[in-house]
Design a protein around this motif. Sequence first.
Motif, short mmCIF file in Angstrom:
data_model
loop_
_atom_site.label_atom_id
_atom_site.label_comp_id
_atom_site.label_asym_id
_atom_site.label_seq_id
_atom_site.Cartn_x
_atom_site.Cartn_y
_atom_site.Cartn_z
N ALA A 152 0.91 -7.37 -2.40
CA ALA A 152 1.77 -6.33 -2.80
C ALA A 152 0.91 -5.11 -3.40
O ALA A 152 0.10 -5.02 -3.82
CB ALA A 152 2.92 -6.59 -3.25
N ALA A 153 1.86 -4.14 -2.60
CA ALA A 153 1.66 -2.78 -3.34
C ALA A 153 2.49 -2.53 -4.41
O ALA A 153 3.69 -2.31 -4.26
CB ALA A 153 1.18 -1.98 -2.09
N PRO A 154 2.46 -1.95 -5.15
CA PRO A 154 3.58 -0.63 -6.57
C PRO A 154 4.90 -0.26 -5.53
O PRO A 154 6.14 -0.56 -5.68
CB PRO A 154 2.73 -0.03 -7.34
N GLU A 155 3.93 0.71 -3.98
CA GLU A 155 4.63 1.72 -3.29
C GLU A 155 5.80 0.54 -2.63
O GLU A 155 7.10 1.55 -2.36
CB GLU A 155 4.01 2.16 -2.31
N GLY A 156 5.30 -0.65 -1.94
CA GLY A 156 6.18 -1.12 -1.29
C GLY A 156 7.14 -2.04 -1.80
O GLY A 156 8.15 -2.99 -1.49
N VAL A 157 6.59 -2.84 -3.56
CA VAL A 157 8.09 -3.17 -4.14
C VAL A 157 8.67 -2.25 -4.74
O VAL A 157 10.13 -2.85 -4.76
CB VAL A 157 6.57 -3.61 -5.64
N ALA A 158 8.55 -1.06 -5.14
CA ALA A 158 9.74 0.01 -5.48
C ALA A 158 10.31 0.00 -4.79
O ALA A 158 11.66 0.48 -4.50
CB ALA A 158 8.73 0.74 -5.82
N ARG A 159 10.07 -0.04 -3.08
CA ARG A 159 10.54 0.99 -1.93
C ARG A 159 11.67 -0.51 -1.65
O ARG A 159 13.11 -0.32 -1.67
CB ARG A 159 10.26 0.48 -0.53
N MET A 160 11.17 -1.84 -1.72
CA MET A 160 12.34 -3.29 -1.50
C MET A 160 13.84 -3.37 -2.39
O MET A 160 14.33 -3.30 -2.76
CB MET A 160 11.69 -4.70 -1.22
N LYS A 161 12.62 -2.75 -4.26
CA LYS A 161 13.30 -2.57 -5.30
C LYS A 161 14.59 -1.64 -4.48
O LYS A 161 15.96 -2.28 -5.19
CB LYS A 161 12.74 -2.58 -6.76
N GLU A 162 14.95 -0.64 -4.27
CA GLU A 162 15.57 0.27 -4.03
C GLU A 162 16.66 -0.24 -2.99
O GLU A 162 17.74 0.30 -2.96
CB GLU A 162 14.63 1.93 -3.55
N ALA A 163 16.05 -0.44 -2.19
CA ALA A 163 16.20 -1.19 -0.88
C ALA A 163 17.80 -2.50 -0.92
O ALA A 163 18.66 -2.66 -0.63
CB ALA A 163 16.33 -0.88 0.63
N HIS A 164 17.21 -3.51 -1.38
CA HIS A 164 17.43 -4.40 -1.70
C HIS A 164 17.44 -5.15 -2.87
O HIS A 164 16.48 -6.41 -2.79
CB HIS A 164 17.00 -5.46 -0.14
N PRO A 165 17.58 -4.91 -3.79
CA PRO A 165 17.87 -5.07 -5.14
C PRO A 165 18.34 -7.14 -5.44
O PRO A 165 17.54 -7.39 -6.33
CB PRO A 165 18.77 -3.95 -6.23
N ASP A 166 18.84 -6.93 -4.93
CA ASP A 166 19.08 -8.41 -5.00
C ASP A 166 18.29 -9.82 -3.89
O ASP A 166 17.95 -10.51 -3.53
CB ASP A 166 20.51 -8.36 -4.02
N VAL A 167 17.02 -8.63 -3.35
CA VAL A 167 16.18 -10.04 -3.21
C VAL A 167 14.78 -10.02 -3.90
O VAL A 167 14.19 -8.97 -3.86
CB VAL A 167 15.74 -9.34 -1.25
N PRO A 168 14.92 -11.31 -4.82
CA PRO A 168 13.09 -11.31 -5.09
C PRO A 168 12.01 -11.68 -4.26
O PRO A 168 12.33 -12.06 -2.72
CB PRO A 168 13.40 -13.14 -6.10
N ILE A 169 10.80 -11.15 -5.23
CA ILE A 169 9.53 -11.23 -4.00
C ILE A 169 8.40 -11.85 -4.72
O ILE A 169 8.27 -11.97 -5.93
CB ILE A 169 9.08 -9.75 -4.07
#
Length: 210
Positions: free
Chosen positions: A163-180
């Motif tokens: 994972a890249a920090p940018e991708g983690v941040a994008r996912m957290k913003e769009a789908h905070p209910d989806v753990p990675i």
Amino acid sequence: MTEHLTIVTHPLVQHKLTLMRDKKASTGEFRRLLREISQLLAYEITRDLELTTRGIETPMQEMEAPVLKGKKLALISILRAGNGLLDGVLELIPSARVGFVGLYRDEKTLQPVQYYFKVPEGLEDRHLIVVDPMLATGNSSVAAVDLLKQAGANNISFMCLLAAPEGVARMKEAHPDVPIVTASLDERLNEKGYILPGLGDAGDRMFGTK
């Protein structure tokens, strides 16, 4: 490590990941390592599955024994590279239903373009594990989860190799209910949207197409 992001630091995971990063690794070796590491990551991402019990009879006596509760898991592969993780997880959970989301990244805009979507019925009653080796810009992953939620899914986890920090941040913003769950949070993306230090294009390395 946060509630949204779990980095699996197990020595076997880290060792196998290093072997995969090495550009000298052959296609066959890369594919084998990806299958092995996917099973170790799957162990972590399924840690909190709900259990119930059922009566069985051992050779010694009757007992109430733990079994998974509810409908079977559904594994969702983001094509094409997701299939490398899918194979290993299926060996671990052979009864899981399987779905596919076909997305490719427009090399100019870095935005995802959908070309295929086929998933099991009853997503609202299943725990979905979405698999894709690379969480880079996060655009494809967000688009895939968008589609799955539109199809009724409400319990989704995301599993990736890097994972890249940018991708983690994008996912957290769009789908905070989806753990990675991932094996590594790398440094950053380059100007073409590839993870650094990364391991190159996972699909090309897995299938020998470059």
